[in-house]
Enzyme design. Structure first.
Site, short mmCIF file in Angstrom:
data_model
loop_
_atom_site.label_atom_id
_atom_site.label_comp_id
_atom_site.label_asym_id
_atom_site.label_seq_id
_atom_site.Cartn_x
_atom_site.Cartn_y
_atom_site.Cartn_z
N CYS A 128 -12.34 15.34 7.93
CA CYS A 128 -12.72 15.11 6.61
C CYS A 128 -11.99 14.47 5.29
O CYS A 128 -10.73 14.30 5.28
CB CYS A 128 -12.34 16.66 6.16
SG CYS A 128 -12.45 17.21 4.44
N CYS B 74 -10.22 16.13 2.61
CA CYS B 74 -9.18 16.43 3.07
C CYS B 74 -8.10 15.64 2.94
O CYS B 74 -6.91 15.66 2.63
CB CYS B 74 -9.37 17.18 4.61
SG CYS B 74 -10.42 18.55 4.72
#
Length: 98
Positions: A24, A27
């Site tokens: 991600c 993230c």
């Protein structure tokens, strides 16, 4: 992780849980933000990261459908939740006011 998780979030100090995934992009953008939050708040908060791919049952338990998802716990109670990347100042304000 699941039994340990319950002990962690039931602590006296607030616990911010970052549900993330290695693949991600957002993230990864959140990593330095969380580091700055921890640096500023110090021992007033505990920040833990939960990899949704390695802890699927925990992610399912909290209905994490997108990453990053942040959940703030105070004495075991979920007091705030949001998906996406936040700025340091916004996150600190949320932690202090929750």
């Amino acid at each position: 992780m699941k039994s340990n998780f319950k002990n962690i979030v039931n602590a006296d100090k607030p616990v911010l849980v970052d549900f993330f995934a290695d693949w991600c992009g957002p993230c990864k953008m959140l990593i330095p933000v969380l580091a700055e939050v921890k640096k500023e708040l110090g021992d007033a908060i505990k920040i833990i990261k939960v990899d949704v791919d390695k802890n699927k049952s925990l992610a399912d338990q909290f209905q994490v459908r997108g990453v990053p998802t942040l959940i703030l716990f105070k004495k075991g109670k979920k007091v705030w939740r949001q998906s996406g990347v936040l700025q340091k100042a916004d996150l600190i304000q949320i932690i202090k006011s929750s």
